[in-house]
Design a protein around this motif. Sequence first.
Motif, PDB file in Angstrom:
ATOM      1  N   SER A 112       0.831  -1.202   0.000  1.00  0.00           N
ATOM      2  CA  SER A 112       0.000   0.000   0.000  1.00  0.00           C
ATOM      3  C   SER A 112       0.869   1.256   0.000  1.00  0.00           C
ATOM      4  CB  SER A 112      -0.926  -0.001   1.219  1.00  0.00           C
ATOM      5  OG  SER A 112      -1.688   1.191   1.287  1.00  0.00           O
ATOM      6  N   LEU A 113       1.938   1.261   0.791  1.00  0.00           N
ATOM      7  CA  LEU A 113       2.858   2.396   0.818  1.00  0.00           C
ATOM      8  C   LEU A 113       3.532   2.581  -0.541  1.00  0.00           C
ATOM      9  CD1 LEU A 113       4.573   1.871   4.306  1.00  0.00           C
ATOM     10  CD2 LEU A 113       2.864   3.604   3.701  1.00  0.00           C
ATOM     11  N   LEU A 114       3.897   1.472  -1.167  1.00  0.00           N
ATOM     12  CA  LEU A 114       4.539   1.556  -2.483  1.00  0.00           C
ATOM     13  C   LEU A 114       3.597   2.158  -3.515  1.00  0.00           C
ATOM     14  CD1 LEU A 114       6.439  -1.865  -2.760  1.00  0.00           C
ATOM     15  CD2 LEU A 114       7.436   0.409  -2.507  1.00  0.00           C
ATOM     16  N   SER A 115       2.349   1.723  -3.496  1.00  0.00           N
ATOM     17  CA  SER A 115       1.385   2.212  -4.483  1.00  0.00           C
ATOM     18  C   SER A 115       1.130   3.708  -4.339  1.00  0.00           C
ATOM     19  CB  SER A 115       0.065   1.442  -4.360  1.00  0.00           C
ATOM     20  OG  SER A 115      -0.624   1.792  -3.173  1.00  0.00           O
ATOM     21  N   LYS A 116       1.325   4.236  -3.128  1.00  0.00           N
ATOM     22  CA  LYS A 116       1.123   5.660  -2.874  1.00  0.00           C
ATOM     23  C   LYS A 116       2.437   6.441  -2.925  1.00  0.00           C
ATOM     24  CE  LYS A 116      -2.673   4.476   0.233  1.00  0.00           C
ATOM     25  NZ  LYS A 116      -3.123   4.437   1.656  1.00  0.00           N
ATOM     26  N   CYS A 117       3.535   5.732  -3.224  1.00  0.00           N
ATOM     27  CA  CYS A 117       4.872   6.348  -3.272  1.00  0.00           C
ATOM     28  C   CYS A 117       5.230   7.006  -1.942  1.00  0.00           C
ATOM     29  CB  CYS A 117       4.971   7.353  -4.409  1.00  0.00           C
ATOM     30  SG  CYS A 117       4.886   6.596  -6.058  1.00  0.00           S
ATOM     31  N   GLN A 118       4.816   6.414  -0.832  1.00  0.00           N
ATOM     32  CA  GLN A 118       5.130   6.916   0.499  1.00  0.00           C
ATOM     33  C   GLN A 118       6.363   6.178   1.026  1.00  0.00           C
ATOM     34  OE1 GLN A 118       1.527   6.458   2.798  1.00  0.00           O
ATOM     35  NE2 GLN A 118       0.465   8.103   1.713  1.00  0.00           N
ATOM     36  N   PHE A 119       7.502   6.497   0.456  1.00  0.00           N
ATOM     37  CA  PHE A 119       8.721   5.742   0.735  1.00  0.00           C
ATOM     38  C   PHE A 119       9.256   5.980   2.142  1.00  0.00           C
ATOM     39  CE2 PHE A 119       8.544   6.757  -3.826  1.00  0.00           C
ATOM     40  CZ  PHE A 119       8.405   5.468  -4.314  1.00  0.00           C
ATOM     41  N   GLU A 132      15.780   2.744  -1.876  1.00  0.00           N
ATOM     42  CA  GLU A 132      16.262   3.633  -2.931  1.00  0.00           C
ATOM     43  C   GLU A 132      15.932   3.077  -4.313  1.00  0.00           C
ATOM     44  OE1 GLU A 132      20.388   4.113  -2.222  1.00  0.00           O
ATOM     45  OE2 GLU A 132      20.137   5.193  -0.323  1.00  0.00           O
ATOM     46  N   LYS A 133      16.092   1.777  -4.490  1.00  0.00           N
ATOM     47  CA  LYS A 133      15.801   1.153  -5.778  1.00  0.00           C
ATOM     48  C   LYS A 133      14.297   1.198  -6.071  1.00  0.00           C
ATOM     49  CE  LYS A 133      19.727  -2.026  -5.406  1.00  0.00           C
ATOM     50  NZ  LYS A 133      20.143  -3.461  -5.280  1.00  0.00           N
ATOM     51  N   LEU A 134      13.487   0.938  -5.037  1.00  0.00           N
ATOM     52  CA  LEU A 134      12.043   0.968  -5.213  1.00  0.00           C
ATOM     53  C   LEU A 134      11.551   2.369  -5.570  1.00  0.00           C
ATOM     54  CD1 LEU A 134      10.985  -1.243  -2.177  1.00  0.00           C
ATOM     55  CD2 LEU A 134      10.844  -1.878  -4.584  1.00  0.00           C
ATOM     56  N   GLU A 135      12.149   3.367  -4.954  1.00  0.00           N
ATOM     57  CA  GLU A 135      11.754   4.745  -5.238  1.00  0.00           C
ATOM     58  C   GLU A 135      12.007   5.093  -6.700  1.00  0.00           C
ATOM     59  OE1 GLU A 135      12.427   9.233  -3.366  1.00  0.00           O
ATOM     60  OE2 GLU A 135      13.386   7.473  -2.461  1.00  0.00           O
ATOM     61  N   ASP A 136      13.158   4.672  -7.209  1.00  0.00           N
ATOM     62  CA  ASP A 136      13.486   4.945  -8.614  1.00  0.00           C
ATOM     63  C   ASP A 136      12.497   4.255  -9.556  1.00  0.00           C
ATOM     64  OD1 ASP A 136      15.647   6.448  -7.831  1.00  0.00           O
ATOM     65  OD2 ASP A 136      17.088   4.797  -8.022  1.00  0.00           O
ATOM     66  N   LYS A 137      12.083   3.026  -9.211  1.00  0.00           N
ATOM     67  CA  LYS A 137      11.187   2.271 -10.080  1.00  0.00           C
ATOM     68  C   LYS A 137       9.744   2.768  -9.998  1.00  0.00           C
ATOM     69  CE  LYS A 137      13.763  -2.100 -10.075  1.00  0.00           C
ATOM     70  NZ  LYS A 137      13.699  -3.558  -9.759  1.00  0.00           N
ATOM     71  N   CYS A 138       9.279   3.007  -8.787  1.00  0.00           N
ATOM     72  CA  CYS A 138       7.865   3.363  -8.602  1.00  0.00           C
ATOM     73  C   CYS A 138       7.524   4.718  -9.195  1.00  0.00           C
ATOM     74  CB  CYS A 138       7.512   3.345  -7.118  1.00  0.00           C
ATOM     75  SG  CYS A 138       7.480   1.696  -6.384  1.00  0.00           S
ATOM     76  N   LYS A 139       8.435   5.663  -9.121  1.00  0.00           N
ATOM     77  CA  LYS A 139       8.144   7.008  -9.575  1.00  0.00           C
ATOM     78  C   LYS A 139       7.931   7.097 -11.080  1.00  0.00           C
ATOM     79  CE  LYS A 139      10.034   9.779  -5.817  1.00  0.00           C
ATOM     80  NZ  LYS A 139      11.008  10.829  -5.429  1.00  0.00           N
ATOM     81  N   VAL A 140       8.426   6.142 -11.827  1.00  0.00           N
ATOM     82  CA  VAL A 140       8.273   6.183 -13.280  1.00  0.00           C
ATOM     83  C   VAL A 140       7.142   5.277 -13.763  1.00  0.00           C
ATOM     84  CG1 VAL A 140      10.691   6.773 -13.629  1.00  0.00           C
ATOM     85  CG2 VAL A 140      10.012   4.364 -13.611  1.00  0.00           C
ATOM     86  N   LEU A 141       6.461   4.600 -12.833  1.00  0.00           N
ATOM     87  CA  LEU A 141       5.361   3.725 -13.219  1.00  0.00           C
ATOM     88  C   LEU A 141       4.108   4.549 -13.533  1.00  0.00           C
ATOM     89  CD1 LEU A 141       5.541   0.789 -10.609  1.00  0.00           C
ATOM     90  CD2 LEU A 141       6.199   0.716 -13.023  1.00  0.00           C
TER      91      LEU A 141
END
Length: 247
Positions: A112-119, A132-141
């Motif tokens: 749920s946090l990932l889907s909302k980009c609440q890193f 850090e890796k997840l932030e780079d990937k999620c922001k461009v989805l």
Amino acid sequence: MALPVIRGCCRTPSSFSFTRLLLNDGLILNRSNKTRIPPSSSAGVKAVVRSYSSDQGGQKPVQKVMVVGVTNPFMWFRTRIYYFLIRAYFDKEFSIEEFTEGAKQAFSHVSSLLSKCQFEGLEGLVAKDLIEKLEDKCKVLPLSHQRALSAEPEEIMYTTPADVGIYYDDDGRKFVSILMRFWYLTNARLPDDTVEGARVFQVAFGGEGKVETKRLLTANYEFQREFTQGVTPDWTITRIEHSKLLD
């Protein structure tokens, strides 16, 4: 919302939960510096999904989905050996059933946090380098893909341990990792060719025309804990994969 906690040192049968696993820098190690007891291979699991609704006795129609898992007997036996080793040498109170319940809660919360980009909410729950890796990937989805990352508790259809490993590093520190595999439903709109192998089916909720299309997606989350004496007994998520969304 405080994340429910998994602690290996104690058992709370009625509310086994996932704590805000504080991550210390020593927990993130270069895998090349670890000596690993060969883990059990991922269990071969197949999910069969059927959906239907009932409207008997004038009761409100209920969505029902049945998932049948078929596990390789040899792999099942190997994982049981690892559970025995964990109880015998690391944590005598360890229970894979309780761990699985805690892992499901953690999966739902983190996804749920990932889907909302609440890193920032992932700190203490997920390994720092992985955030850090997840932030780079999620922001461009695309927004539809971000939405598909979230798994509500009632949408998690099937959960199974896929791999178990025991590690020792050169300094004698001891680690246990458990890779969990989740099958969950989402009504996020995704192109048919976006998620390879994702099952698409319709769920009927009531009267004619009230039909919703959902996808069954998979996700892999690896939980790791250091069992060295004196270390805080918390689990940290060190690997996250969502179908073809976050590989």
